[in-house]
Scaffold this motif. Structure first.
Motif, PDB file in Angstrom:
ATOM      1  N   GLY A  34       0.775  -1.711   0.139  1.00 19.08           N
ATOM      2  CA  GLY A  34       0.191   0.208   0.105  1.00 19.08           C
ATOM      3  C   GLY A  34       0.683   0.955   0.017  1.00 19.08           C
ATOM      4  O   GLY A  34       1.479   1.131  -0.329  1.00 19.08           O
ATOM      5  N   THR A  35       0.168   2.308   0.764  1.00 26.11           N
ATOM      6  CA  THR A  35       1.142   3.391   0.659  1.00 26.11           C
ATOM      7  C   THR A  35       2.431   3.109   1.131  1.00 26.11           C
ATOM      8  O   THR A  35       3.356   4.097   0.701  1.00 26.11           O
ATOM      9  N   SER A  36       3.097   2.496   2.158  1.00 26.01           N
ATOM     10  CA  SER A  36       4.155   2.508   3.150  1.00 26.01           C
ATOM     11  C   SER A  36       4.485   0.573   2.956  1.00 26.01           C
ATOM     12  O   SER A  36       4.563   0.582   4.166  1.00 26.01           O
ATOM     13  N   GLY A  37       4.394   0.217   1.616  1.00 24.94           N
ATOM     14  CA  GLY A  37       4.737  -1.216   1.923  1.00 24.94           C
ATOM     15  C   GLY A  37       3.383  -1.391   2.685  1.00 24.94           C
ATOM     16  O   GLY A  37       2.898  -1.249   1.844  1.00 24.94           O
ATOM     17  N   SER A  41       6.345  11.387  18.624  1.00 26.48           N
ATOM     18  CA  SER A  41       6.492  10.321  17.723  1.00 26.48           C
ATOM     19  C   SER A  41       5.632   8.808  17.406  1.00 26.48           C
ATOM     20  O   SER A  41       5.266   8.046  18.439  1.00 26.48           O
ATOM     21  N   ASP A  42       5.713   8.179  16.119  1.00 23.56           N
ATOM     22  CA  ASP A  42       4.665   6.788  16.042  1.00 23.56           C
ATOM     23  C   ASP A  42       6.246   5.615  16.250  1.00 23.56           C
ATOM     24  O   ASP A  42       7.270   5.649  16.304  1.00 23.56           O
ATOM     25  N   GLY A  43       4.854   4.693  15.632  1.00 26.25           N
ATOM     26  CA  GLY A  43       6.090   3.101  15.928  1.00 26.25           C
ATOM     27  C   GLY A  43       7.325   3.771  15.075  1.00 26.25           C
ATOM     28  O   GLY A  43       7.997   3.194  16.318  1.00 26.25           O
ATOM     29  N   ASP A  72       9.010   7.831  12.548  1.00 22.40           N
ATOM     30  CA  ASP A  72       8.942   8.977  10.923  1.00 22.40           C
ATOM     31  C   ASP A  72       7.819  10.076  11.610  1.00 22.40           C
ATOM     32  O   ASP A  72       7.955  10.802  10.992  1.00 22.40           O
ATOM     33  N   ARG A  73       6.913  10.360  12.454  1.00 17.88           N
ATOM     34  CA  ARG A  73       5.790  10.901  12.739  1.00 17.88           C
ATOM     35  C   ARG A  73       6.081  11.788  13.967  1.00 17.88           C
ATOM     36  O   ARG A  73       6.966  11.143  14.522  1.00 17.88           O
ATOM     37  N   ASN A  74       5.605  13.119  13.538  1.00 22.86           N
ATOM     38  CA  ASN A  74       5.410  13.536  15.323  1.00 22.86           C
ATOM     39  C   ASN A  74       4.450  15.160  14.774  1.00 22.86           C
ATOM     40  O   ASN A  74       3.218  15.119  14.047  1.00 22.86           O
ATOM     41  N   THR A 129      -0.498  11.328  -2.215  1.00 23.45           N
ATOM     42  CA  THR A 129      -0.056  11.408  -0.783  1.00 23.45           C
ATOM     43  C   THR A 129       1.244  10.224  -0.594  1.00 23.45           C
ATOM     44  O   THR A 129       0.914   9.500  -1.126  1.00 23.45           O
ATOM     45  N   GLY A 130       2.196  10.192   0.533  1.00 30.57           N
ATOM     46  CA  GLY A 130       3.054   9.167  -0.033  1.00 30.57           C
ATOM     47  C   GLY A 130       4.293   9.929   0.117  1.00 30.57           C
ATOM     48  O   GLY A 130       4.289  10.190  -1.190  1.00 30.57           O
ATOM     49  N   TRP A 131       5.202   9.598   1.096  1.00 33.64           N
ATOM     50  CA  TRP A 131       6.678  10.329   0.935  1.00 33.64           C
ATOM     51  C   TRP A 131       7.547   9.840  -0.197  1.00 33.64           C
ATOM     52  O   TRP A 131       8.247  10.660  -0.264  1.00 33.64           O
ATOM     53  N   LYS A 132       7.310   8.602  -1.004  1.00 23.93           N
ATOM     54  CA  LYS A 132       8.552   8.355  -1.845  1.00 23.93           C
ATOM     55  C   LYS A 132       8.219   9.227  -3.377  1.00 23.93           C
ATOM     56  O   LYS A 132       9.225   9.487  -3.943  1.00 23.93           O
TER      57      LYS A 132
HETATM   58  C1  G16 Z   1       2.448   6.018   5.367  1.00 26.21           C
HETATM   59  C2  G16 Z   1       3.372   7.361   4.557  1.00 26.21           C
HETATM   60  C3  G16 Z   1       3.324   8.350   4.219  1.00 26.21           C
HETATM   61  C4  G16 Z   1       1.911   8.791   4.335  1.00 26.21           C
HETATM   62  C5  G16 Z   1       0.825   8.549   4.788  1.00 26.21           C
HETATM   63  C6  G16 Z   1      -0.767   7.970   4.574  1.00 26.21           C
HETATM   64  O1  G16 Z   1       2.887   6.745   6.695  1.00 26.21           O
HETATM   65  O2  G16 Z   1       4.738   6.894   4.682  1.00 26.21           O
HETATM   66  O3  G16 Z   1       4.251   9.597   3.262  1.00 26.21           O
HETATM   67  O4  G16 Z   1       0.700  10.131   4.239  1.00 26.21           O
HETATM   68  O5  G16 Z   1       0.747   6.443   4.826  1.00 26.21           O
HETATM   69  O6  G16 Z   1      -1.290   7.495   5.097  1.00 26.21           O
HETATM   70  P1  G16 Z   1      -3.034   6.694   4.876  1.00 26.21           P
HETATM   71  O7  G16 Z   1      -3.132   6.353   3.295  1.00 26.21           O
HETATM   72  O8  G16 Z   1      -3.707   5.896   5.721  1.00 26.21           O
HETATM   73  O9  G16 Z   1      -3.549   7.889   4.976  1.00 26.21           O
HETATM   74  P2  G16 Z   1       3.324   5.697   7.885  1.00 26.21           P
HETATM   75  O10 G16 Z   1       3.578   6.748   8.839  1.00 26.21           O
HETATM   76  O11 G16 Z   1       2.111   4.921   7.824  1.00 26.21           O
HETATM   77  O12 G16 Z   1       4.588   4.823   7.147  1.00 26.21           O
END
Ligand code: G16
Length: 543
Positions: free
Chosen positions: A17-20, A276-278, A281-283, A344-347
């Motif tokens: 998904g968005t992040s792996g 911060s999160d798990g 990377d979040r704040n 959306t997505g840091w990539k």
């Molecule tokens: C991940 C991505 C972020 C993105 C977020 C969106 O965050 O690394 O760039 O903004 O997902 O989440 P959703 O799709 O749930 O809105 P993280 O911190 O979960 O790796």
């Protein structure tokens, strides 16, 4: 050599998904599930053979077992060297920094980010490329395709490696370096921020609390805030990483960081609350009686970058994800900086950072970062705010209200409807898409809908096109409503509705964001038929 070739069958649900790839731990524990995905990564990232790989995770349940499997598979797939964090731990930003510093060909990060952990919680795995950033969609799509064809994987038959101490090992010719997960990262922070200046405010009695939420940032925050900067003992709360995050949800928002919010409310001597999160990377940034929205935080950082040693030579440009408020656009406009809007997505920031088009980027989902690495960075944001407080000698609330007085205020809120049935969520998005053509030009009370679309992004660096990134309703006065489905949930679908309204006149600024947005919130329900389709009368989380 004791390489084993193990036969296996594809699993149909290994689409990142968005992040792996994020799934329930129990899914990852099914036989060959993790191995299939890791082998698919190695099959696609052929550049890893003979090179260095960075490996670590946020310490959640199943992290230790997965690390051992990946080490053995890396050795069987011809990786020359693996840098692995002690005890298998690495925050996401630290992993990104290590990839870059060591010219690694990539990294594997084990985390489900802000999702809960434990035997019944979530697990995740993602691949970062040689620039230190999350792999682009073209790569993750190829990994998914590979996973649908897989019928065998390679693994070394070997004892587990002892990751408890800094040490070196040889596994069938592959070198394994067990490294300190914290020190390189702490050094990098000391290069960017004015540690002397920040230390001086702590010496003069400044107090703060940082909630590590029993996740990865505990050791990093204790080293940087308490050991190096001299914040009082006890500054870092919930600082010991636990495999189930102490039963808490390591998502630094106003709901899940309740303990921190209450600490600020009950102790008026605390000048900053942060979390911060798990995977680090979040704040979350709080002052006395003020929550700094991530969108405002990015705008304030952009407006004040010159006060931070690492950015004194100026910014190349800035970027935000589409649902993030346009507060940073306003600042960029006034400062003459280029400003990009990405999905959306840091990539999606990676290409802009690599091409030198931007220095800062941020997302409404509690992410901010800069070109120092290719991931968002929770502690970096906290240090940025500390450095600002030290330079300006102002409270968080003062910094925010002075910013609004100068640039205007973007009222902003995100409403999350969690774990709704996926067919309902898709129905809602489909009907919105179908209505786009007829919505344009319509009036809703005082609001006229100027433009509406399903956000489509053309990458300015490589020209790649990414479609269907969220339905945008853009009103004549600059207000916006955005609907999008989360890419990080693991149960059903999560609908996110983002609502934004701009008010330039400080005399008209109200204290209550939900009140300021009330009419738009109604319009969001009316146009999206949210309550009708989902059966929910209110969102689960309001940020
Ligand atoms: C991940 C991505 C972020 C993105 C977020 C969106 O965050 O690394 O760039 O903004 O997902 O989440 P959703 O799709 O749930 O809105 P993280 O911190 O979960 O790796």
């Amino acid at each position: 050599m004791s390489i084993q070739i193990v036969n296996s069958q594809p699993y149909p649900d290994q689409q990142p998904g968005t992040s792996g790839l994020r799934k329930k731990v129990t899914r990852f524990q099914q036989s060959h599930y993790l191995q299939n995905f890791v082998q698919s990564i190695f099959n696609v990232a052929t550049e890893l053979a003979g090179q260095t790989l960075v490996l670590g995770g946020d310490g959640r349940f199943f992290n230790p077992q997965a690390i051992q499997v990946i080490l053995k598979m890396a050795a069987a797939n011809g990786i020359a060297r693996v840098l692995v964090g002690q005890l298998g731990l690495l925050s996401t930003p630290a992993a990104s920094a290590l990839i870059r510093k060591n010219n690694a060909a990539g990294g594997i990060i084990l985390s489900a980010s802000h999702n809960p952990g434990g035997p019944d919680g979530d697990f995740g795995i993602k691949f970062n490329t040689a620039n230190g950033g999350p792999a682009p969609t073209s790569f993750t799509d190829a990994v998914f395709q590979a996973s649908t064809r897989i019928h065998q994987y390679r693994i070394i038959e070997s004892d587990d490696i002892d990751l408890s101490a800094i040490s070196s090992h040889d596994m069938e010719g592959m070198q394994i370096e067990v490294i300190d997960p914290v020190q390189d990262y702490a050094e990098m922070m000391a290069q960017i921020f004015d540690f002397d200046k920040i230390s001086s405010i702590f010496k003069n009695g400044f107090r703060m609390r940082f909630d590590a939420m029993h996740a990865i940032t505990g050791p990093y925050a204790i080293e940087i805030l308490q050991n190096r900067l001299g914040a009082e003992n006890g500054t870092v709360i919930n600082g010991i990483p636990l495999e189930d995050f102490g039963g808490c949800h390591p998502d630094p928002n106003l709901v899940h960081a309740r303990e921190l919010v209450e600490l600020l409310q009950t102790d008026p001597t605390l000048g900053l609350g942060a979390a911060s999160d798990g995977d680090g990377d979040r704040n979350l940034i709080l002052g006395q009686a003020v929550f700094v929205t991530p969108s405002d935080s990015l705008a304030i950082m952009t407006a004040n970058a010159g006060l931070i040693p690492g950015y004194q030579s100026g910014l190349k440009g800035v970027a935000r994800s589409m649902p993030t408020s346009a507060a940073v656009d306003t600042v960029a406009g006034q400062l003459g900086l280029a400003c990009y809007e990405t999905p959306t997505g840091w990539k999606f920031f990676g290409n802009l950072l690599d091409a030198g088009k931007i220095t800062f980027c941020g997302e409404e989902s509690f992410g901010s970062g800069s070109d120092h690495i290719r991931e968002k960075d929770g502690l970096w944001a906290v240090l940025f705010w500390l450095n600002l407080i030290a330079e300006k000698q102002q409270s968080v609330a003062d910094i925010v209200t002075r910013h609004w007085a100068r640039f205007g205020r973007h009222y902003y809120s995100r409403h999350d409807y969690e774990a709704i049935a996926s067919d309902k969520a898709n129905q809602l998005m489909d009907q919105l898409r179908a209505a786009l053509a007829t919505l344009k030009g319509q009036h809703f009370g005082d609001y006229r809908l100027n433009q509406c679309d399903d956000f489509c992004y053309t990458d300015p660096v490589d020209g790649s096109v990414t479609e269907q990134q969220g339905i945008r309703l853009l009103f004549a006065d600059g207000s916006r409503i955005v609907y999008r489905l989360s890419g990080t949930g693991t149960v059903g679908s999560t609908l996110r509705v983002y609502i934004e309204k701009y008010q330039s006149d400080p005399a008209l600024h109200s204290q209550d964001t939900q009140l300021a947005l009330a009419e738009l919130i109604d319009i969001a329900d009316q146009v999206g038929h949210i309550s009708v389709i989902t059966g929910r009368s209110a969102p689960d989380v309001i940020t």
